[in-house]
Design a protein around this motif. Structure first.
Motif, PDB file in Angstrom:
ATOM      1  N   SER A 105       0.814  -1.210   0.000  1.00  0.00           N
ATOM      2  CA  SER A 105       0.000   0.000   0.000  1.00  0.00           C
ATOM      3  C   SER A 105       0.853   1.268   0.000  1.00  0.00           C
ATOM      4  O   SER A 105       0.335   2.370   0.149  1.00  0.00           O
ATOM      5  CB  SER A 105      -0.947   0.005   1.207  1.00  0.00           C
ATOM      6  N   GLY A 106       2.178   1.112  -0.196  1.00  0.00           N
ATOM      7  CA  GLY A 106       3.050   2.276  -0.311  1.00  0.00           C
ATOM      8  C   GLY A 106       3.341   2.964   1.005  1.00  0.00           C
ATOM      9  O   GLY A 106       3.571   4.170   1.032  1.00  0.00           O
ATOM     10  N   GLN A 107       3.348   2.217   2.095  1.00  0.00           N
ATOM     11  CA  GLN A 107       3.566   2.805   3.411  1.00  0.00           C
ATOM     12  C   GLN A 107       4.897   2.399   4.038  1.00  0.00           C
ATOM     13  O   GLN A 107       5.025   2.391   5.261  1.00  0.00           O
ATOM     14  CB  GLN A 107       2.429   2.430   4.359  1.00  0.00           C
ATOM     15  N   VAL A 108       5.878   2.074   3.211  1.00  0.00           N
ATOM     16  CA  VAL A 108       7.223   1.772   3.722  1.00  0.00           C
ATOM     17  C   VAL A 108       8.189   2.788   3.125  1.00  0.00           C
ATOM     18  O   VAL A 108       8.291   2.932   1.912  1.00  0.00           O
ATOM     19  CB  VAL A 108       7.660   0.326   3.401  1.00  0.00           C
ATOM     20  N   PHE A 109       8.874   3.507   4.001  1.00  0.00           N
ATOM     21  CA  PHE A 109       9.837   4.529   3.601  1.00  0.00           C
ATOM     22  C   PHE A 109      11.224   4.042   3.984  1.00  0.00           C
ATOM     23  O   PHE A 109      11.446   3.581   5.112  1.00  0.00           O
ATOM     24  CB  PHE A 109       9.521   5.852   4.315  1.00  0.00           C
ATOM     25  N   LEU A 110      12.154   4.125   3.044  1.00  0.00           N
ATOM     26  CA  LEU A 110      13.518   3.633   3.257  1.00  0.00           C
ATOM     27  C   LEU A 110      14.481   4.795   3.436  1.00  0.00           C
ATOM     28  O   LEU A 110      14.513   5.696   2.598  1.00  0.00           O
ATOM     29  CB  LEU A 110      13.970   2.811   2.046  1.00  0.00           C
ATOM     30  N   LEU A 111      15.258   4.768   4.504  1.00  0.00           N
ATOM     31  CA  LEU A 111      16.308   5.769   4.648  1.00  0.00           C
ATOM     32  C   LEU A 111      17.454   5.371   3.737  1.00  0.00           C
ATOM     33  O   LEU A 111      17.910   4.231   3.771  1.00  0.00           O
ATOM     34  CB  LEU A 111      16.803   5.852   6.093  1.00  0.00           C
ATOM     35  N   GLY A 112      17.915   6.307   2.928  1.00  0.00           N
ATOM     36  CA  GLY A 112      18.970   6.016   1.973  1.00  0.00           C
ATOM     37  C   GLY A 112      20.360   6.260   2.521  1.00  0.00           C
ATOM     38  O   GLY A 112      21.232   5.413   2.442  1.00  0.00           O
ATOM     39  N   GLU A 113      20.579   7.425   3.093  1.00  0.00           N
ATOM     40  CA  GLU A 113      21.936   7.780   3.547  1.00  0.00           C
ATOM     41  C   GLU A 113      21.847   8.877   4.594  1.00  0.00           C
ATOM     42  O   GLU A 113      21.075   9.824   4.456  1.00  0.00           O
ATOM     43  CB  GLU A 113      22.746   8.287   2.353  1.00  0.00           C
ATOM     44  N   LEU A 114      22.643   8.721   5.645  1.00  0.00           N
ATOM     45  CA  LEU A 114      22.802   9.740   6.678  1.00  0.00           C
ATOM     46  C   LEU A 114      24.278  10.100   6.730  1.00  0.00           C
ATOM     47  O   LEU A 114      25.127   9.214   6.835  1.00  0.00           O
ATOM     48  CB  LEU A 114      22.353   9.222   8.042  1.00  0.00           C
ATOM     49  N   MET A 115      24.557  11.390   6.628  1.00  0.00           N
ATOM     50  CA  MET A 115      25.950  11.862   6.670  1.00  0.00           C
ATOM     51  C   MET A 115      26.019  13.114   7.531  1.00  0.00           C
ATOM     52  O   MET A 115      25.202  14.011   7.372  1.00  0.00           O
ATOM     53  CB  MET A 115      26.440  12.240   5.271  1.00  0.00           C
ATOM     54  N   VAL A 116      27.007  13.150   8.426  1.00  0.00           N
ATOM     55  CA  VAL A 116      27.291  14.350   9.207  1.00  0.00           C
ATOM     56  C   VAL A 116      28.800  14.542   9.188  1.00  0.00           C
ATOM     57  O   VAL A 116      29.563  13.595   9.416  1.00  0.00           O
ATOM     58  CB  VAL A 116      26.780  14.230  10.663  1.00  0.00           C
ATOM     59  N   ALA A 117      29.236  15.771   8.906  1.00  0.00           N
ATOM     60  CA  ALA A 117      30.670  16.076   8.881  1.00  0.00           C
ATOM     61  C   ALA A 117      31.281  15.762  10.241  1.00  0.00           C
ATOM     62  O   ALA A 117      30.669  16.047  11.283  1.00  0.00           O
ATOM     63  CB  ALA A 117      30.879  17.546   8.525  1.00  0.00           C
ATOM     64  N   PRO A 118      32.454  15.168  10.268  1.00  0.00           N
ATOM     65  CA  PRO A 118      33.083  14.788  11.538  1.00  0.00           C
ATOM     66  C   PRO A 118      33.167  15.925  12.558  1.00  0.00           C
ATOM     67  O   PRO A 118      32.928  15.706  13.753  1.00  0.00           O
ATOM     68  CB  PRO A 118      34.473  14.306  11.124  1.00  0.00           C
ATOM     69  N   ALA A 119      33.453  17.131  12.121  1.00  0.00           N
ATOM     70  CA  ALA A 119      33.586  18.263  13.049  1.00  0.00           C
ATOM     71  C   ALA A 119      32.254  18.644  13.689  1.00  0.00           C
ATOM     72  O   ALA A 119      32.238  19.337  14.707  1.00  0.00           O
ATOM     73  CB  ALA A 119      34.170  19.478  12.314  1.00  0.00           C
ATOM     74  N   GLN A 120      31.144  18.180  13.119  1.00  0.00           N
ATOM     75  CA  GLN A 120      29.814  18.538  13.623  1.00  0.00           C
ATOM     76  C   GLN A 120      29.145  17.407  14.402  1.00  0.00           C
ATOM     77  O   GLN A 120      28.039  17.580  14.911  1.00  0.00           O
ATOM     78  CB  GLN A 120      28.911  18.939  12.450  1.00  0.00           C
ATOM     79  N   GLY A 122      28.040  14.813  17.264  1.00  0.00           N
ATOM     80  CA  GLY A 122      27.798  14.978  18.694  1.00  0.00           C
ATOM     81  C   GLY A 122      26.998  16.225  19.030  1.00  0.00           C
ATOM     82  O   GLY A 122      26.744  16.502  20.201  1.00  0.00           O
ATOM     83  N   ALA A 123      26.590  16.978  18.022  1.00  0.00           N
ATOM     84  CA  ALA A 123      25.834  18.218  18.245  1.00  0.00           C
ATOM     85  C   ALA A 123      24.334  18.026  18.009  1.00  0.00           C
ATOM     86  O   ALA A 123      23.590  18.999  17.997  1.00  0.00           O
ATOM     87  CB  ALA A 123      26.371  19.320  17.339  1.00  0.00           C
ATOM     88  N   GLY A 124      23.898  16.787  17.772  1.00  0.00           N
ATOM     89  CA  GLY A 124      22.477  16.522  17.571  1.00  0.00           C
ATOM     90  C   GLY A 124      21.980  16.744  16.155  1.00  0.00           C
ATOM     91  O   GLY A 124      20.777  16.708  15.908  1.00  0.00           O
ATOM     92  N   ILE A 125      22.894  16.939  15.218  1.00  0.00           N
ATOM     93  CA  ILE A 125      22.480  17.218  13.837  1.00  0.00           C
ATOM     94  C   ILE A 125      21.771  16.020  13.221  1.00  0.00           C
ATOM     95  O   ILE A 125      20.738  16.183  12.561  1.00  0.00           O
ATOM     96  CB  ILE A 125      23.678  17.666  12.981  1.00  0.00           C
ATOM     97  N   ALA A 126      22.280  14.814  13.433  1.00  0.00           N
ATOM     98  CA  ALA A 126      21.640  13.618  12.864  1.00  0.00           C
ATOM     99  C   ALA A 126      20.208  13.494  13.365  1.00  0.00           C
ATOM    100  O   ALA A 126      19.287  13.215  12.583  1.00  0.00           O
ATOM    101  CB  ALA A 126      22.450  12.365  13.210  1.00  0.00           C
ATOM    102  N   THR A 127      19.992  13.723  14.636  1.00  0.00           N
ATOM    103  CA  THR A 127      18.643  13.624  15.199  1.00  0.00           C
ATOM    104  C   THR A 127      17.737  14.714  14.641  1.00  0.00           C
ATOM    105  O   THR A 127      16.571  14.463  14.304  1.00  0.00           O
ATOM    106  CB  THR A 127      18.706  13.690  16.736  1.00  0.00           C
TER     107      THR A 127
END
Length: 183
Positions: A105-120, A122-127
């Motif tokens: 029914s088209g209700q599955v969403f796939l995360l493709g890629e998460l990237m955060v620069a190393p210097a950033q 631990g600052a909560g950017i991914a969340t």
């Protein structure tokens, strides 16, 4: 650390930012031993494929210091799984009840890629990226697939209270977002 601004990109904007996203990819995975993480061209081929998928959705984080060009410091994107269910082929494990119907029914969403620069990190950017991206997908089943040895990815998903579903092959594992209350 400079203030970070989040924004959602359209498919067209994502394609226009492809070189910046590829540079972030290389920076984010710098030092990883797996050859694929240093392969900028390989990432660009995957990105070109992913950006064409149904309901492609992408958010980025910009570090916009006063008087400087905005630098991309984070990115998260995903897309809707094919309704045919082909995406689940090769999965080794027990799928949650109703996942086949939700996929159809088209209700599955796939995360493709998460990237955060190393210097950033631990600052909560991914969340923050995850929260913004998934605001459009509250009723969806959301799945992430990571490499078996991706301890950093596993730690992020565990911090988000996601549950490991099982393995897709000897080198990849799937994770499931906890159910969201329906509005």
């Amino acid at each position: 650390m400079a203030e970070v601004f989040l924004r959602r990109l359209s498919r067209w904007q994502a394609e226009q930012q492809r070189e910046s996203v590829a540079s972030l990819y290389v920076e984010a995975y710098q030092g990883r031993t797996e050859a694929e993480y240093g392969d900028r061209q390989g990432f660009l081929r995957r990105f070109e494929h992913d950006v064409q998928q149904p309901d492609f959705d992408m958010v980025v984080a910009d570090d916009a210091r006063q008087g400087h060009r905005a630098d991309l410091v984070g990115c998260l994107y995903g897309y809707r799984a094919a309704r045919t269910g082909d995406w689940w082929e090769g999965f080794r494990g027990i799928l949650p009840a109703g996942i086949g119907e939700r996929t159809a029914s088209g209700q599955v969403f796939l995360l493709g890629e998460l990237m955060v620069a190393p210097a950033q990190r631990g600052a909560g950017i991914a969340t923050r990226l995850r929260t913004l991206l998934l605001t459009r997908h509250t009723a969806d089943v959301v799945v992430a697939v990571i490499k078996q040895g991706d301890t950093q990815g596993r730690e992020v998903l565990q911090a988000w209270d996601w549950t490991k579903l099982g393995e897709f092959d000897p080198s990849r594992e799937g994770w499931l977002r906890p159910p969201s209350p329906l509005p």
